[in-house]
Design an enzyme around this catalytic site. Sequence first.
Site, PDB file in Angstrom:
ATOM      1  N   ASP A   1      44.685  46.356  51.193  1.00  0.00           N
ATOM      2  CA  ASP A   1      43.186  45.933  50.937  1.00  0.00           C
ATOM      3  C   ASP A   1      42.557  46.861  50.803  1.00  0.00           C
ATOM      4  OD1 ASP A   1      41.349  44.067  51.249  1.00  0.00           O
ATOM      5  OD2 ASP A   1      41.711  43.130  53.088  1.00  0.00           O
TER       6      ASP A   1
ATOM      7  N   GLU B   1      41.856  44.786  45.844  1.00  0.00           N
ATOM      8  CA  GLU B   1      40.447  45.312  45.786  1.00  0.00           C
ATOM      9  C   GLU B   1      39.515  44.315  45.070  1.00  0.00           C
ATOM     10  OE1 GLU B   1      40.587  45.125  42.254  1.00  0.00           O
ATOM     11  OE2 GLU B   1      39.212  46.840  42.246  1.00  0.00           O
ATOM     12  N   TRP B   2      39.704  42.835  45.029  1.00  0.00           N
ATOM     13  CA  TRP B   2      38.785  41.867  44.794  1.00  0.00           C
ATOM     14  C   TRP B   2      38.677  41.964  43.257  1.00  0.00           C
ATOM     15  CZ3 TRP B   2      36.407  45.015  49.015  1.00  0.00           C
ATOM     16  CH2 TRP B   2      37.056  44.851  50.209  1.00  0.00           C
ATOM     17  N   GLY B   3      39.162  42.651  42.465  1.00  0.00           N
ATOM     18  CA  GLY B   3      38.760  42.887  41.041  1.00  0.00           C
ATOM     19  C   GLY B   3      37.345  43.589  40.737  1.00  0.00           C
ATOM     20  N   ASP B   4      37.166  44.430  41.811  1.00  0.00           N
ATOM     21  CA  ASP B   4      35.794  45.287  41.900  1.00  0.00           C
ATOM     22  C   ASP B   4      35.908  46.454  40.641  1.00  0.00           C
ATOM     23  OD1 ASP B   4      34.855  43.795  43.476  1.00  0.00           O
ATOM     24  OD2 ASP B   4      34.505  45.109  45.167  1.00  0.00           O
ATOM     25  N   ASN B   5      37.290  46.877  40.404  1.00  0.00           N
ATOM     26  CA  ASN B   5      37.479  48.190  39.648  1.00  0.00           C
ATOM     27  C   ASN B   5      38.445  47.750  38.551  1.00  0.00           C
ATOM     28  OD1 ASN B   5      36.312  50.428  41.481  1.00  0.00           O
ATOM     29  ND2 ASN B   5      37.898  49.047  42.761  1.00  0.00           N
TER      30      ASN B   5
ATOM     31  N   ASP C   1      36.937  36.750  48.563  1.00  0.00           N
ATOM     32  CA  ASP C   1      37.775  35.838  49.161  1.00  0.00           C
ATOM     33  C   ASP C   1      37.623  34.349  48.775  1.00  0.00           C
ATOM     34  OD1 ASP C   1      38.906  38.048  50.371  1.00  0.00           O
ATOM     35  OD2 ASP C   1      38.346  37.438  52.260  1.00  0.00           O
TER      36      ASP C   1
HETATM   37  C1  GLA Z   1      39.759  40.761  52.969  1.00  0.00           C
HETATM   38  C2  GLA Z   1      40.724  40.187  52.045  1.00  0.00           C
HETATM   39  C3  GLA Z   1      41.387  39.133  52.691  1.00  0.00           C
HETATM   40  C4  GLA Z   1      41.926  39.062  54.001  1.00  0.00           C
HETATM   41  C5  GLA Z   1      40.993  39.813  54.902  1.00  0.00           C
HETATM   42  C6  GLA Z   1      41.324  40.304  56.185  1.00  0.00           C
HETATM   43  O1  GLA Z   1      38.670  40.191  53.012  1.00  0.00           O
HETATM   44  O2  GLA Z   1      40.236  40.021  50.754  1.00  0.00           O
HETATM   45  O3  GLA Z   1      42.312  38.349  51.781  1.00  0.00           O
HETATM   46  O4  GLA Z   1      43.172  40.062  53.852  1.00  0.00           O
HETATM   47  O5  GLA Z   1      40.157  41.204  54.136  1.00  0.00           O
HETATM   48  O6  GLA Z   1      40.637  41.210  57.099  1.00  0.00           O
END
Ligand code: GLA
Length: 403
Positions: free
Chosen positions: A147, A180-184, A202
């Site tokens: 994460d 990393e959520w696509g941020d980079n 998320d």
């Molecule tokens: C981030 C991730 C989630 C999950 C939580 C756990 O938000 O994107 O998928 O793993 O952390 O805290």
Amino acid sequence: MKKVFILIIFVIPNILLAQKFENLALTPPMGWNSWNNFHCDVNEALIRETADAMVSSGMKDAGYIYINIDDCWHGKRDSLGFIQPDPIHFPSGIKVLVDYIHSKGLKLGIYSDAGWETCGGRPGSRGYEYQDAKKYAEWGVDYLKYDWCNTDGLNARGAYLTMRNALYHAGRPILFSICEWGDNQPWEWASDIGHQWRISGDIYPGFDTIVDHGTYKDWGVLQILDMRDNNVLRKAAGPDHWNDFDMMEVGNGMRVNEDRVHFSMWCMLASPLIAGNDIRSMSKETLEILTNKDAIAINQDSLGIQALKFKSIKNIDVWVKPLHNGDWAFCFLNRSAQPSALEFDWKANPVKDDVSNREITFDSAVYTLRDVWAKKETGTTKKSLKAEIPGHDVLMLRLKKKN
Ligand code: GLA
């Protein structure tokens, strides 16, 4: 002089030799993850019972093999800096859990964070990457989700590369899931670092919803589908390196038809299929969605081509995915809550996909249509397709050339 010698002989070749473990995800990984439904409320009984349910429900037979513990399994580091599991919730330790899961023919995934602390405030791997990777390998872990909380000032590619190298040196093939959520823009740099990378923040169990937490947002199914330029993303996807549209919310509160859209689209997009519901007590409808063989075959197709968004006809998005043996999947997605009539003249809609270099035309060739959710053959491409698609639902077809 001696130090320089050691650096050249030992350290530099080691760094250069490190690589991603290849061939761990030739098709999108399938499994379960604790976060969406249980958040920090995880313990070893839950993980064991989930493994049992994976087998007894038929999900394992359908292809789901990873049991992934997300955030909050961690206790403190020991005096040498090695991470230990939370002694209250995981008193038997991770190795014992891994052995249990392996004995069922399943694999175990674990979670850490590139920063100083995880999103749930547990110890992160920053500064301990090689020690953590060594522990995971010793325990027999098969999958690591990594994460991106509490990483101020870190370079994403560098941080993920460090953990990739640490895993490689630990010596056990561990699937590496970048979060990393696509941020980079990981689709630009992650294909030789990880096996999958998240493209969004998320997910939320809503069909067309944004939940604003102030500093971050959670996203519904349509929001995740619309978040990035799919033409950019799909160029980066393929066997062993996938765009990850997040762990699924099937069975977590949406309507059955909305769950069906969600699952269909994750299949079309060749996303990892990581269930996020309580599989110990799911409904018959949820199980039926998660184990639909035809949908899973489209996700697991050996070509590994992520669907292209072909066109939109009013409320209906038309997604198309080339499959092996010249088959194709078409998914007509009704975004509106109202039923929508569809008329689709195949001959007027040849598809040319420049990314996969494939095309399908219907002038001379005729294809049979298999309805993935009705689970039956429904005619051919000789005639225009006429259907009414209920609100927030799909018509998903597999096309096969008729001899
Ligand atoms: C981030 C991730 C989630 C999950 C939580 C756990 O938000 O994107 O998928 O793993 O952390 O805290």
